[in-house]
Design a protein around this motif. Structure first.
Motif, PDB file in Angstrom:
ATOM      1  N   LYS A 174       4.857 -17.376  -2.288  1.00 37.24           N
ATOM      2  CA  LYS A 174       5.020 -16.443  -3.136  1.00 37.24           C
ATOM      3  C   LYS A 174       4.137 -15.697  -3.970  1.00 37.24           C
ATOM      4  CE  LYS A 174       9.355 -19.104  -4.188  1.00 37.24           C
ATOM      5  NZ  LYS A 174      10.259 -19.918  -5.559  1.00 37.24           N
ATOM      6  N   TYR A 175       4.343 -14.505  -4.469  1.00 41.86           N
ATOM      7  CA  TYR A 175       3.340 -13.647  -5.177  1.00 41.86           C
ATOM      8  C   TYR A 175       2.750 -14.418  -6.328  1.00 41.86           C
ATOM      9  CZ  TYR A 175       4.306  -9.890  -1.871  1.00 41.86           C
ATOM     10  OH  TYR A 175       4.575  -9.051  -0.855  1.00 41.86           O
ATOM     11  N   LEU A 176       1.552 -14.299  -6.742  1.00 50.25           N
ATOM     12  CA  LEU A 176       1.184 -15.149  -7.845  1.00 50.25           C
ATOM     13  C   LEU A 176       1.517 -14.558  -8.975  1.00 50.25           C
ATOM     14  CD1 LEU A 176      -2.800 -15.325  -7.043  1.00 50.25           C
ATOM     15  CD2 LEU A 176      -1.076 -17.042  -6.747  1.00 50.25           C
ATOM     16  N   GLN A 177       1.900 -15.427  -9.993  1.00 51.25           N
ATOM     17  CA  GLN A 177       2.365 -14.825 -11.259  1.00 51.25           C
ATOM     18  C   GLN A 177       1.402 -14.704 -12.223  1.00 51.25           C
ATOM     19  OE1 GLN A 177       5.696 -14.112 -11.920  1.00 51.25           O
ATOM     20  NE2 GLN A 177       6.054 -14.688  -9.796  1.00 51.25           N
ATOM     21  N   VAL A 178       1.045 -13.536 -12.819  1.00 54.60           N
ATOM     22  CA  VAL A 178      -0.264 -13.401 -13.456  1.00 54.60           C
ATOM     23  C   VAL A 178       0.318 -12.677 -14.876  1.00 54.60           C
ATOM     24  CG1 VAL A 178      -1.845 -12.971 -11.634  1.00 54.60           C
ATOM     25  CG2 VAL A 178      -0.341 -10.831 -12.598  1.00 54.60           C
ATOM     26  N   LYS A 179      -0.526 -13.117 -15.799  1.00 54.96           N
ATOM     27  CA  LYS A 179      -0.188 -12.575 -17.322  1.00 54.96           C
ATOM     28  C   LYS A 179      -0.852 -11.328 -17.643  1.00 54.96           C
ATOM     29  CE  LYS A 179       0.223 -14.233 -22.048  1.00 54.96           C
ATOM     30  NZ  LYS A 179      -0.175 -15.403 -22.751  1.00 54.96           N
ATOM     31  N   LYS A 180      -0.294  -9.977 -17.549  1.00 52.16           N
ATOM     32  CA  LYS A 180      -0.982  -8.776 -17.902  1.00 52.16           C
ATOM     33  C   LYS A 180      -2.337  -8.895 -17.493  1.00 52.16           C
ATOM     34  CE  LYS A 180       2.121  -7.580 -21.867  1.00 52.16           C
ATOM     35  NZ  LYS A 180       1.959  -7.196 -23.323  1.00 52.16           N
ATOM     36  N   ALA A 225      -0.159   2.211   2.379  1.00 51.23           N
ATOM     37  CA  ALA A 225      -1.128   1.680   3.017  1.00 51.23           C
ATOM     38  C   ALA A 225      -2.173   1.029   2.017  1.00 51.23           C
ATOM     39  CB  ALA A 225      -1.725   2.154   4.193  1.00 51.23           C
ATOM     40  N   TYR A 226      -2.743   2.043   1.251  1.00 53.25           N
ATOM     41  CA  TYR A 226      -3.888   1.766   0.425  1.00 53.25           C
ATOM     42  C   TYR A 226      -3.585   0.821  -0.807  1.00 53.25           C
ATOM     43  CZ  TYR A 226      -7.432   2.555  -3.022  1.00 53.25           C
ATOM     44  OH  TYR A 226      -8.360   2.498  -4.054  1.00 53.25           O
ATOM     45  N   ALA A 227      -2.355   0.938  -1.224  1.00 49.18           N
ATOM     46  CA  ALA A 227      -1.863  -0.053  -2.193  1.00 49.18           C
ATOM     47  C   ALA A 227      -1.483  -1.366  -1.829  1.00 49.18           C
ATOM     48  CB  ALA A 227      -0.590   0.537  -3.124  1.00 49.18           C
ATOM     49  N   ALA A 228      -0.895  -1.564  -0.517  1.00 50.83           N
ATOM     50  CA  ALA A 228      -0.511  -2.563   0.090  1.00 50.83           C
ATOM     51  C   ALA A 228      -1.430  -3.727   0.368  1.00 50.83           C
ATOM     52  CB  ALA A 228       0.363  -2.490   1.057  1.00 50.83           C
ATOM     53  N   LEU A 229      -2.518  -3.033   1.097  1.00 52.90           N
ATOM     54  CA  LEU A 229      -3.926  -3.754   1.714  1.00 52.90           C
ATOM     55  C   LEU A 229      -4.646  -4.258   0.734  1.00 52.90           C
ATOM     56  CD1 LEU A 229      -4.626  -1.260   4.557  1.00 52.90           C
ATOM     57  CD2 LEU A 229      -3.881  -3.799   4.869  1.00 52.90           C
ATOM     58  N   ILE A 254       5.381  -0.821  -0.602  1.00 51.34           N
ATOM     59  CA  ILE A 254       4.413  -1.545  -0.534  1.00 51.34           C
ATOM     60  C   ILE A 254       4.716  -3.060  -0.487  1.00 51.34           C
ATOM     61  CG2 ILE A 254       2.330  -2.229  -2.196  1.00 51.34           C
ATOM     62  CD1 ILE A 254       2.819   0.688  -3.483  1.00 51.34           C
ATOM     63  N   PHE A 255       5.824  -3.422  -1.062  1.00 47.90           N
ATOM     64  CA  PHE A 255       6.419  -4.772  -0.969  1.00 47.90           C
ATOM     65  C   PHE A 255       6.582  -5.323   0.627  1.00 47.90           C
ATOM     66  CE2 PHE A 255       9.146  -8.128  -1.037  1.00 47.90           C
ATOM     67  CZ  PHE A 255       8.883  -8.995  -1.891  1.00 47.90           C
ATOM     68  N   ALA A 256       7.347  -4.158   1.318  1.00 49.64           N
ATOM     69  CA  ALA A 256       7.684  -4.431   2.700  1.00 49.64           C
ATOM     70  C   ALA A 256       6.397  -4.403   3.462  1.00 49.64           C
ATOM     71  CB  ALA A 256       8.508  -3.241   3.404  1.00 49.64           C
ATOM     72  N   ARG A 272       3.229  -5.434   2.490  1.00 44.07           N
ATOM     73  CA  ARG A 272       2.587  -6.796   2.142  1.00 44.07           C
ATOM     74  C   ARG A 272       3.129  -7.944   2.825  1.00 44.07           C
ATOM     75  NH1 ARG A 272       1.352  -7.632  -4.040  1.00 44.07           N
ATOM     76  NH2 ARG A 272       0.541  -9.218  -3.122  1.00 44.07           N
ATOM     77  N   ALA A 273       4.490  -7.804   2.908  1.00 47.13           N
ATOM     78  CA  ALA A 273       5.441  -8.827   3.323  1.00 47.13           C
ATOM     79  C   ALA A 273       5.060  -8.910   5.135  1.00 47.13           C
ATOM     80  CB  ALA A 273       6.876  -8.786   3.459  1.00 47.13           C
ATOM     81  N   MET A 274       4.956  -7.842   5.751  1.00 40.95           N
ATOM     82  CA  MET A 274       4.374  -7.727   7.140  1.00 40.95           C
ATOM     83  C   MET A 274       3.270  -8.216   7.101  1.00 40.95           C
ATOM     84  SD  MET A 274       3.918  -4.450   9.709  1.00 40.95           S
ATOM     85  CE  MET A 274       2.646  -4.012   8.398  1.00 40.95           C
ATOM     86  N   ILE A 275       2.155  -7.884   6.170  1.00 31.85           N
ATOM     87  CA  ILE A 275       0.767  -8.349   6.604  1.00 31.85           C
ATOM     88  C   ILE A 275       0.659  -9.753   6.317  1.00 31.85           C
ATOM     89  CG2 ILE A 275      -1.473  -8.332   5.474  1.00 31.85           C
ATOM     90  CD1 ILE A 275      -0.972  -5.320   4.759  1.00 31.85           C
ATOM     91  N   ARG A 276       1.680 -10.363   5.438  1.00 35.48           N
ATOM     92  CA  ARG A 276       1.406 -11.979   5.067  1.00 35.48           C
ATOM     93  C   ARG A 276       2.264 -12.561   5.977  1.00 35.48           C
ATOM     94  NH1 ARG A 276       2.260 -13.647  -1.083  1.00 35.48           N
ATOM     95  NH2 ARG A 276       0.742 -12.022  -1.237  1.00 35.48           N
ATOM     96  N   LYS A 277       3.212 -12.037   6.622  1.00 34.28           N
ATOM     97  CA  LYS A 277       3.748 -12.688   7.781  1.00 34.28           C
ATOM     98  C   LYS A 277       2.949 -12.868   9.186  1.00 34.28           C
ATOM     99  CE  LYS A 277       8.003 -12.415  10.599  1.00 34.28           C
ATOM    100  NZ  LYS A 277       9.407 -11.762  11.107  1.00 34.28           N
TER     101      LYS A 277
END
Length: 458
Positions: A43-49, A221-225, A421-423, A425-430
């Protein structure tokens, strides 16, 4: 009869500063990432601001400019003879003292890549015979002409031109270079995920036939990578935090050190693409939109080696000539005026500036609203001479009817690409493309195809 090509009209711009200047200040804030129970979670990391720590403080001024369309030149500016005619026409309409139409001693002229290089050669090496008014392009022609004409009093005619390339076309070619360079590595897979499935669609996005669609794919592409690389970095740092500590402090230098020292070639090459050429384009575009000339120059300086590492002969010459042009401008007032023309903001709204060459395209589209289906040279001359009157008349008609002009954009729009961007990122992680950054492996594309071992050293 065939449809006539679009005519490029010349223009002059007067820049005036607005009363209210927008300033942007970023304060220093420590970036704090709180640990989670499972650092290896999918899962995506949960960060605080998370707020980026920076020392940069920039003041961005709004500029209001007015554009006046002059009479067009009906020539194709891709030859020496055509450009000589265009320059003389600009000088006459611009009121240059040399042509007896005004008192101006110099003018700033913007043009595209090929016309820029040809015009620069004309300015540097050409002379005009005072006997027959013929333009001589080089020394060999000058010797032959003096023997046939008998004249000896030759002088440089176009010394009044201060030449600069159009920022908009520089941005377009920077984007094309990046899309072509990264196509086989990762951009093809991202384009297919974004529904560019057919061969024609992929060829169009690779060549960036539509700048807006190309920029949208680039942004995703820039934001996702970048976000995926940051996720890998954060996970590694969290794994190194002792159990008794509740937080770890991060900074950009640690991230740069992490990607530069990674043994995984996929991580290293992707970091080079993101932090060098792709970031350079983002800087240049942001500088153009905000009227931030130092940011524009910084983006071009970082991207400059890309012109020479790949097949960009026009922009190699353009990059060198323009850099020399800035060094030759010694008067600070002239340099300040030239910088003011690099980004034109007609509305006064922040981050809506554009290069003079893109502004010219907007004026051409406006002129075409008043054209017949197959315009003639006379139609172009008539419309350009009455552009302001026709625009006010059109706006008045729609206002009286209470209808919005369908040709108007309707304000600035900010596109939300979060789902795309989410899609990606999911492809890269998969695919596990950035897994095990400290383990050496074969350099592959995002689709798994092996790449040349020397690509990472390019």
């Amino acid at each position: 009869p065939p449809r006539l090509r679009k005519r490029s009209s010349m223009y002059k711009v007067k820049v005036s500063q607005s009363d209210s200047d927008q300033s942007q200040k970023l304060t220093n804030v420590s970036t704090v990432i709180y640990t989670c129970s499972d650092a290896n979670s999918e899962k995506y990391l949960q960060v605080k601001k998370v707020r980026v720590s920076t020392d940069f403080t920039g003041e961005l001024q709004q500029k209001n400019a007015t554009v006046q369309v002059l009479q067009p030149s009906f020539v194709n500016p891709c030859s020496y003879s055509a450009l000589i005619e265009v320059l003389r026409d600009i000088g006459r309409q611009g009121g240059v003292a040399k042509y007896g139409t005004g008192t101006r001693q110099w003018l700033v002229v913007f043009c595209d890549g090929l016309p820029y290089n040809l015009t620069a050669r004309i300015i540097k090496g050409s002379k005009t015979c005072q006997t027959c008014n013929l333009v001589i392009l080089n020394h060999r022609e000058e010797v032959a002409h003096n023997q046939s004409c008998g004249g000896r009093d030759n002088e440089a005619e176009f010394g009044w031109v201060v030449l600069h390339p159009g920022p908009g076309h520089i941005e377009m070619n920077m984007l094309r270079s990046i899309m072509d360079f990264t196509w086989e590595v990762f951009m093809k897979d991202i384009a297919m995920l974004l529904n560019f499935q057919s061969e024609k669609a992929q060829a169009a996005i690779r060549k960036v036939t539509d700048h807006h669609k190309g920029w949208a794919v680039f942004s995703v592409a820039y934001a996702a990578l970048l976000e995926e690389l940051l996720t890998v970095f954060i996970r590694q740092r969290l794994a190194q935090v002792p159990a008794e500590e509740s937080r770890c402090e991060l900074n950009p230098r640690d991230f740069v050190t992490f990607v530069r020292e990674a043994k995984n070639p996929n991580v290293r090459f992707m970091a080079d693409c993101l932090l060098e050429i792709m970031q350079a384009l983002a800087m240049y575009r942001t500088g153009t939109r905000d009227g931030n000339v130092p940011l524009m120059k910084a983006g071009r300086a970082v991207f400059s080696p890309q012109w020479f590492s790949r097949n960009h002969p026009l922009y190699r010459e353009l990059d060198i000539r323009d850099e020399l042009q800035w060094l030759q401008i010694e008067d600070p007032e002239i340099k300040e005026l030239c910088e003011a023309f690099l980004s034109l903001n007609l509305s006064g709204v922040p981050s809506t500036g554009e290069g003079p060459d893109f502004r010219l395209e907007e004026e051409n589209r406006t002129a075409q609203r008043f054209m017949p289906p197959i315009p003639s040279n006379e139609d172009w001359s008539r419309v350009c001479a009455n552009m302001d009157i026709l625009s006010k008349l059109r706006a008045g008609v729609f206002q009286d009817k209470g209808v919005q002009d369908p040709k108007e954009k309707g304000g600035c729009r900010k596109h939300d690409h979060s789902l795309e961007i989410f899609a990606v990122r999911a492809m890269i992680r998969k695919k596990g493309y950035f897994n095990n950054p400290d383990v050496p492996c074969i350099h592959t594309s995002l689709s798994g195809d092996p790449l040349d071992e020397e690509l990472i050293n390019l």
